[in-house]
Design an enzyme around this catalytic site. Sequence first.
Site, short mmCIF file in Angstrom:
data_model
loop_
_atom_site.label_atom_id
_atom_site.label_comp_id
_atom_site.label_asym_id
_atom_site.label_seq_id
_atom_site.Cartn_x
_atom_site.Cartn_y
_atom_site.Cartn_z
N HIS A 234 5.26 66.24 22.46
CA HIS A 234 5.04 67.69 22.35
C HIS A 234 5.49 68.19 20.98
O HIS A 234 4.79 68.97 20.33
CB HIS A 234 5.85 68.45 23.41
CG HIS A 234 5.41 68.25 24.82
ND1 HIS A 234 6.30 67.92 25.82
CD2 HIS A 234 4.20 68.34 25.40
CE1 HIS A 234 5.65 67.82 26.97
NE2 HIS A 234 4.36 68.07 26.74
N LYS B 55 3.98 75.60 41.65
CA LYS B 55 4.19 74.21 41.27
C LYS B 55 5.68 73.89 41.23
O LYS B 55 6.48 74.67 40.74
CB LYS B 55 3.57 73.92 39.90
CG LYS B 55 2.06 73.91 39.94
CD LYS B 55 1.49 73.28 38.71
CE LYS B 55 -0.01 73.21 38.81
NZ LYS B 55 -0.58 72.52 37.65
N ARG C 186 -4.24 62.67 23.63
CA ARG C 186 -3.68 61.32 23.65
C ARG C 186 -4.76 60.26 23.77
O ARG C 186 -4.60 59.15 23.28
CB ARG C 186 -2.72 61.17 24.83
CG ARG C 186 -1.48 62.02 24.71
CD ARG C 186 -0.69 61.95 25.97
NE ARG C 186 -1.44 62.63 27.04
CZ ARG C 186 -0.92 63.07 28.17
NH1 ARG C 186 0.35 62.88 28.43
NH2 ARG C 186 -1.65 63.68 29.06
N SER D 26 5.22 63.95 30.10
CA SER D 26 6.44 64.38 30.80
C SER D 26 6.57 63.73 32.16
O SER D 26 7.66 63.33 32.57
CB SER D 26 6.44 65.91 30.96
OG SER D 26 6.55 66.56 29.73
#
Length: 161
Positions: free
Chosen positions: A17, A41, A90, A127
Amino acid sequence: MRRAVCPGSFDPVTNGHLDIVGRAAQLFDEVVVAVGVNASKKRLFTPEERMDMLRRACEPWDNVRIDGFSGLLTDFCQEHDVHAIVKGLRAVSDFDYELQMAQMNASLAPVETVFVPTSPEWSFLASSLVKEVATYGGDVSGLVPDFVHDALTARLAERQR
């Protein structure tokens, strides 16, 4: 002023990040790191904890500030005069999803999405993987800032009690 947003959940913030935030800080006059706040969440860290970690992690960049948002990112962009969304990619699989999001966001607001390829050393990093590896006692110390690693191991230890 060229203002961009780097959105995410940042649960927790990783070196990947920070790679994207730092590179965005070189491209834009101001970068807002926007922490998504979604009460439905389940996150390891609260929104406030995530924003505090990001404030500390982003101290090297004078033109980066941290904020939270709920709802549509495009609404946040319009409310804060943001015209660019910076997203790290990514892998090719990220591109498929992010392209759809970019096109949807552009249909909702006058905002462009800028894709920044993740540096190769962080291309595997997420993460969720950091949390999973740390949960099983794996060493993630090189993947997150030191103070994030301390908070992560402490939180996981609390949950195992």
